[in-house]
Design a protein around this motif. Structure first.
Motif, PDB file in Angstrom:
ATOM      1  N   VAL A 134      -4.642  61.498  29.827  1.00  0.00           N
ATOM      2  CA  VAL A 134      -6.061  61.314  30.156  1.00  0.00           C
ATOM      3  C   VAL A 134      -6.885  61.294  28.869  1.00  0.00           C
ATOM      4  O   VAL A 134      -7.785  60.458  28.696  1.00  0.00           O
ATOM      5  CB  VAL A 134      -6.556  62.418  31.108  1.00  0.00           C
ATOM      6  CG1 VAL A 134      -8.078  62.416  31.206  1.00  0.00           C
ATOM      7  CG2 VAL A 134      -5.946  62.239  32.493  1.00  0.00           C
ATOM      8  N   GLY A 135      -6.554  62.220  27.956  1.00  0.00           N
ATOM      9  CA  GLY A 135      -7.250  62.229  26.678  1.00  0.00           C
ATOM     10  C   GLY A 135      -7.084  60.922  25.928  1.00  0.00           C
ATOM     11  O   GLY A 135      -8.053  60.368  25.375  1.00  0.00           O
ATOM     12  N   ALA A 136      -5.855  60.417  25.911  1.00  0.00           N
ATOM     13  CA  ALA A 136      -5.602  59.144  25.243  1.00  0.00           C
ATOM     14  C   ALA A 136      -6.275  57.989  25.977  1.00  0.00           C
ATOM     15  O   ALA A 136      -6.711  57.015  25.354  1.00  0.00           O
ATOM     16  CB  ALA A 136      -4.099  58.901  25.145  1.00  0.00           C
ATOM     17  N   GLN A 240       0.990  55.310  21.144  1.00  0.00           N
ATOM     18  CA  GLN A 240      -0.167  56.044  20.644  1.00  0.00           C
ATOM     19  C   GLN A 240      -0.712  55.464  19.347  1.00  0.00           C
ATOM     20  O   GLN A 240      -1.925  55.299  19.184  1.00  0.00           O
ATOM     21  CB  GLN A 240       0.214  57.508  20.393  1.00  0.00           C
ATOM     22  CG  GLN A 240       0.517  58.317  21.626  1.00  0.00           C
ATOM     23  CD  GLN A 240       0.976  59.705  21.239  1.00  0.00           C
ATOM     24  OE1 GLN A 240       0.272  60.444  20.565  1.00  0.00           O
ATOM     25  NE2 GLN A 240       2.185  60.070  21.645  1.00  0.00           N
ATOM     26  N   PHE A 241       0.181  55.146  18.407  1.00  0.00           N
ATOM     27  CA  PHE A 241      -0.240  54.824  17.048  1.00  0.00           C
ATOM     28  C   PHE A 241      -0.247  53.336  16.704  1.00  0.00           C
ATOM     29  O   PHE A 241      -0.967  52.924  15.789  1.00  0.00           O
ATOM     30  CB  PHE A 241       0.649  55.556  16.036  1.00  0.00           C
ATOM     31  CG  PHE A 241       0.546  57.051  16.116  1.00  0.00           C
ATOM     32  CD1 PHE A 241      -0.668  57.692  16.055  1.00  0.00           C
ATOM     33  CD2 PHE A 241       1.691  57.830  16.257  1.00  0.00           C
ATOM     34  CE1 PHE A 241      -0.764  59.075  16.124  1.00  0.00           C
ATOM     35  CE2 PHE A 241       1.617  59.212  16.327  1.00  0.00           C
ATOM     36  CZ  PHE A 241       0.379  59.833  16.262  1.00  0.00           C
ATOM     37  N   MET A 263      -5.411  51.518  30.345  1.00  0.00           N
ATOM     38  CA  MET A 263      -4.378  51.287  31.363  1.00  0.00           C
ATOM     39  C   MET A 263      -3.040  51.894  30.951  1.00  0.00           C
ATOM     40  O   MET A 263      -2.286  52.406  31.784  1.00  0.00           O
ATOM     41  CB  MET A 263      -4.215  49.787  31.619  1.00  0.00           C
ATOM     42  CG  MET A 263      -5.395  49.144  32.317  1.00  0.00           C
ATOM     43  SD  MET A 263      -5.116  47.394  32.666  1.00  0.00           S
ATOM     44  CE  MET A 263      -5.380  46.679  31.047  1.00  0.00           C
ATOM     45  N   ILE A 264      -2.733  51.832  29.656  1.00  0.00           N
ATOM     46  CA  ILE A 264      -1.491  52.406  29.145  1.00  0.00           C
ATOM     47  C   ILE A 264      -1.468  53.909  29.390  1.00  0.00           C
ATOM     48  O   ILE A 264      -0.476  54.481  29.877  1.00  0.00           O
ATOM     49  CB  ILE A 264      -1.349  52.110  27.639  1.00  0.00           C
ATOM     50  CG1 ILE A 264      -1.225  50.605  27.393  1.00  0.00           C
ATOM     51  CG2 ILE A 264      -0.173  52.864  27.036  1.00  0.00           C
ATOM     52  CD1 ILE A 264      -0.001  49.979  28.018  1.00  0.00           C
ATOM     53  N   TYR A 265      -2.557  54.555  29.072  1.00  0.00           N
ATOM     54  CA  TYR A 265      -2.595  56.005  29.180  1.00  0.00           C
ATOM     55  C   TYR A 265      -2.733  56.473  30.623  1.00  0.00           C
ATOM     56  O   TYR A 265      -2.257  57.558  30.982  1.00  0.00           O
ATOM     57  CB  TYR A 265      -3.702  56.547  28.277  1.00  0.00           C
ATOM     58  CG  TYR A 265      -3.489  56.132  26.850  1.00  0.00           C
ATOM     59  CD1 TYR A 265      -2.403  56.618  26.138  1.00  0.00           C
ATOM     60  CD2 TYR A 265      -4.323  55.210  26.223  1.00  0.00           C
ATOM     61  CE1 TYR A 265      -2.169  56.229  24.837  1.00  0.00           C
ATOM     62  CE2 TYR A 265      -4.094  54.814  24.916  1.00  0.00           C
ATOM     63  CZ  TYR A 265      -3.021  55.316  24.224  1.00  0.00           C
ATOM     64  OH  TYR A 265      -2.776  54.914  22.934  1.00  0.00           O
ATOM     65  N   CYS A 326       4.566  49.618  32.691  1.00  0.00           N
ATOM     66  CA  CYS A 326       5.850  50.059  33.262  1.00  0.00           C
ATOM     67  C   CYS A 326       6.636  50.905  32.264  1.00  0.00           C
ATOM     68  O   CYS A 326       7.200  51.949  32.621  1.00  0.00           O
ATOM     69  CB  CYS A 326       6.679  48.841  33.681  1.00  0.00           C
ATOM     70  SG  CYS A 326       5.975  47.887  35.039  1.00  0.00           S
ATOM     71  N   VAL A 327       6.698  50.445  31.008  1.00  0.00           N
ATOM     72  CA  VAL A 327       7.449  51.173  29.977  1.00  0.00           C
ATOM     73  C   VAL A 327       6.884  52.571  29.783  1.00  0.00           C
ATOM     74  O   VAL A 327       7.627  53.565  29.719  1.00  0.00           O
ATOM     75  CB  VAL A 327       7.429  50.395  28.650  1.00  0.00           C
ATOM     76  CG1 VAL A 327       7.974  51.256  27.508  1.00  0.00           C
ATOM     77  CG2 VAL A 327       8.243  49.113  28.773  1.00  0.00           C
ATOM     78  N   VAL A 328       5.574  52.673  29.690  1.00  0.00           N
ATOM     79  CA  VAL A 328       4.949  53.973  29.447  1.00  0.00           C
ATOM     80  C   VAL A 328       5.120  54.893  30.654  1.00  0.00           C
ATOM     81  O   VAL A 328       5.374  56.098  30.503  1.00  0.00           O
ATOM     82  CB  VAL A 328       3.463  53.793  29.087  1.00  0.00           C
ATOM     83  CG1 VAL A 328       2.753  55.127  29.035  1.00  0.00           C
ATOM     84  CG2 VAL A 328       3.331  53.088  27.743  1.00  0.00           C
ATOM     85  N   PHE A 329       4.992  54.357  31.849  1.00  0.00           N
ATOM     86  CA  PHE A 329       5.219  55.152  33.062  1.00  0.00           C
ATOM     87  C   PHE A 329       6.610  55.780  33.039  1.00  0.00           C
ATOM     88  O   PHE A 329       6.783  56.979  33.261  1.00  0.00           O
ATOM     89  CB  PHE A 329       5.066  54.254  34.294  1.00  0.00           C
ATOM     90  CG  PHE A 329       5.290  54.953  35.607  1.00  0.00           C
ATOM     91  CD1 PHE A 329       4.226  55.479  36.313  1.00  0.00           C
ATOM     92  CD2 PHE A 329       6.565  55.087  36.139  1.00  0.00           C
ATOM     93  CE1 PHE A 329       4.426  56.136  37.528  1.00  0.00           C
ATOM     94  CE2 PHE A 329       6.784  55.735  37.338  1.00  0.00           C
ATOM     95  CZ  PHE A 329       5.706  56.264  38.039  1.00  0.00           C
ATOM     96  N   LEU A 330       7.623  54.974  32.736  1.00  0.00           N
ATOM     97  CA  LEU A 330       9.004  55.462  32.698  1.00  0.00           C
ATOM     98  C   LEU A 330       9.211  56.447  31.554  1.00  0.00           C
ATOM     99  O   LEU A 330       9.903  57.461  31.707  1.00  0.00           O
ATOM    100  CB  LEU A 330       9.958  54.278  32.558  1.00  0.00           C
ATOM    101  CG  LEU A 330       9.978  53.287  33.733  1.00  0.00           C
ATOM    102  CD1 LEU A 330      10.728  52.024  33.349  1.00  0.00           C
ATOM    103  CD2 LEU A 330      10.606  53.932  34.967  1.00  0.00           C
ATOM    104  N   SER A 331       8.612  56.163  30.409  1.00  0.00           N
ATOM    105  CA  SER A 331       8.779  57.024  29.248  1.00  0.00           C
ATOM    106  C   SER A 331       8.223  58.420  29.504  1.00  0.00           C
ATOM    107  O   SER A 331       8.844  59.429  29.151  1.00  0.00           O
ATOM    108  CB  SER A 331       8.077  56.401  28.033  1.00  0.00           C
ATOM    109  OG  SER A 331       8.155  57.243  26.911  1.00  0.00           O
TER     110      SER A 331
END
Length: 443
Positions: A134-136, A240-241, A263-265, A326-331
C-alpha cells in the motif's frame, strides 16, 4: 496489527520516494543510471548490515522499544535527504535510511509471533506485507504531486517530498508507544482472546533463553530459507527500484504517467493477503503449517514461468502492466509464505534474530540483481569504477562482461525461473524434514 500495517506503509513510502522521483532527481543532481544503481546498492548494503543486528536488538529490547527506535532513525534519514546537494550526500542519506528501515520487519515478525496462532500467522504477515505494498502503491501519487511544491529555502520541489514523508514517521510513534504491549500485558485483550492466541501451546511470553548466534547459524532451515529469499526477493526489488525506470525508458511513459505503477503495488498487496489466506485454509485441512506454505509456494513458482516470460513478448504498455501485475501478485504470495515459515519453525524468543538473518539473504539478492540490471541497461561504464563496483566485478566480472548493454529482457527471463529453482532447493534441502538435531517446531 493496524499500527504495524501503518509502519509498513510509511516504510515503503519513504523508500519509494527516490524511485518515484528518479527521472527528476537524476536530472537535478546530474546522475546517470549507474550512479542511481549505486544509490540503490548503498541502501541495500545498509539494509543487509541492519538486518544482521536489528533482529538481535529487537529480541533484546522487545518489539515496542525496538520498533520505535528504527522508525525514528529512518524518519530522520529521510528528512536529512531534503538537504542533499550531490550524489555523495544522497548516498549517505540512503545508507542511513537502509540502516533504519530494515528493523521494522524483525519487529513486525515478532509482533506476529506474540499475537497470532500458527493458522493465522500467514494472514497477519500478509496484512503487514500489504502495508508495504500500500505504501508503495500510494507513494507515486503522494510524492509526485508533493514534488511540485517548492517550500521557501528548500530549492527543487522534490526536496519537499522527502521532508514531509520523513515527518510522518514521528506521528506514527504516538499510537505505537501508547497502545502496543504483549498480549499478557495489554489492557485491551480478554481472557478468551488470550487463550485463542496461545492455542498452539506456547504462550507469547514463552520461557527460555534467546538462541545464541551458534544456535541460529547451525539451524538448518535458516540457511535454506536464506537461499530461498536470496533467489526470489530480487523479483520484488526489481519492481520497487527499476520497473518505473523501465516504463519510462523502454515504454515511453512520462514522469506523471508513472502514477500507473499503483497497479503493481495493489497487486502486491492482493498477493500478500491471498497467499496468506490460502495457506491458512490448507493448514486447517492438513494441520502442518510449513507444508501448507510450501504448497502455495509451488503453485506460485509454476505460474511465474509463463507470466514473467511473456513480458518479453508484450507489444504494448497495457500488456506489460497486465503481466507485471500477475508476476508481482505471485511474487508477494510466495514472499508471505516463506516469511511465515520462519515464524512457524522458530521459538518466539528468537524469531526476530532468525528472521533478520534469513532476510539478509533478501538484500544480498537485491544487490546482485541491481548490479545485473544496471549492467544490462547501462552497458560499459564510462567512469572509473567505485569501490562497490570493483568488489562486485571481482566476483561477477565474466558474467557482467557477457551481458553488458543487452537491455531488460534477459532479466525478465531469469526472473521467470527463480522461484522454481528456489522451491527445488528448499525441497532438496529437506526444509520440511524434522531431525533430532533441529529445534522442535513451534507450531
Amino acid at each position: 496489527m493496524v499500527i504495524v500495517f501503518l509502519a509498513a506503509v510509511l516504510n515503503y513510502v519513504d523508500r519509494q520516494t527516490l524511485s518515484a522521483l528518479a527521472p527528476t532527481i537524476q536530472h537535478d543532481l546530474a546522475m546517470d543510471d549507474r550512479a542511481y544503481a549505486d544509490l540503490v546498492n548503498l541502501f541495500l548494503v545498509a539494509y543487509t548490515i541492519a538486518y544482521l543486528i536489528s533482529g538481535k536488538l529487537v529480541d533484546k529490547l522487545g518489539t515496542r522499544r525496538g520498533g520505535a527506535i528504527f522508525v525514528i532513525w529512518w524518519s530522520l534519514a529521510n528528512i536529512a535527504t531534503t538537504f542533499v546537494h550531490g550524489v555523495r550526500s544522497m548516498g549517505a542519506c540512503r545508507f542511513m535510511l537502509g540502516l533504519g528501515e530494515a528493523g521494522v520487519w524483525p519487529a513486525a515478525s515478532k509482533a506476529v509471533s506474540e499475537w497470532f496462532p500458527a493458522k493465522e500467522r500467514a494472514t497477519a504477515i500478509g496484512l503487514y506485507t500489504m502495508g508495504a505494498t500500500v505504501g508503495a502503491t500510494i507513494a507515486p501519487s503522494i510524492v509526485i504531486p508533493l514534488a511540485k511544491w517548492t517550500l521557501p529555502g528548500l530549492g527543487e520541489g522534490w526536496r519537499t517530498a522527502f521532508l514531509i514523508t520523513g515527518i510522518a514517521g514521528f506521528a506514527w510513534l504516538v499510537p505505537w508507544l501508547f497502545l502496543y504491549r504483549k498480549p499478557r500485558e495489554s489492557q485491551f485483550i480478554s481472557a478468551e482472546e488470550l487463550a485463542h492466541i496461545e492455542q498452539d501451546g506456547e504462550p507469547a511470553e514463552a520461557a527460555g533463553e534467546a538462541w545464541s548466534w551458534k544456535q541460529v547459524l547451525t539451524f538448518r532451515p535458516v540457511w535454506l530459507l536464506l537461499f530461498g529469499r536470496l533467489l526470489t526477493d530480487p523479483i520484488w526489488y526489481f519492481f520497487q527500484f527499476w520497473f518505473a525506470k523501465y516504463l519510462h525508458s523502454e515504454r515511453g511513459v512520462s514522469q506523471d504517467g508513472l502514477t500507473m505503477t499503483w497497479m503493481i503495488y495493489a497487486a502486491a498487496g492482493a498477493g500478500s493477503l491471498v497467499g496468506g489466506w490460502l495457506s491458512g485454509v490448507l493448514i486447517k485441512r492438513s494441520g502442518s503449517a510449513p507444508a501448507a506454505r510450501m504448497r502455495v509456494m509451488f503453485g506460485c513458482a509454476c505460474l511465474m514461468v509463463p507470466a514473467a516470460f511473456l513480458i518479453t513478448r508484450a507489444t504494448s504498455t497495457p500488456e506489460v502492466m497486465g503481466l507485471a501485475v500477475c508476476v508481482v501478485f505471485l511474487s508477494l504470495a510466495w514472499l508471505t509464505n516463506i516469511t511465515a515459515i520462519v515464524v512457524d519453525v522458530v521459538p518466539k524468543h528468537s524469531v526476530a534474530t532468525v528472521f533478520s538473518v534469513v532476510a539478509a539473504g533478501s538484500t544480498l539478492g537485491g544487490i546482485v540483481m541491481n548490479l545485473i540490471v544496471a549492467t544490462l541497461v547501462a552497458g560499459p561504464s564510462k567512469k572509473a569504477a567505485g569501490f562497490m563496483d570493483e568488489a562486485l566485478a571481482a566476483v561477477f566480472g565474466p558474467l557482467l562482461k557477457a551481458i553488458e548493454g543487452r537491455g531488460y529482457n534477459p532479466w525478465f527471463l531469469v526472473m521467470a525461473v527463480l522461484p522454481l529453482v528456489a522451491f527445488l532447493i528448499l525441497r532438496a534441502g529437506g526444509l520440511l524434514r524434522r531431525r533430532n538435531s533441529d529445534t522442535s517446531l513451534s507450531c
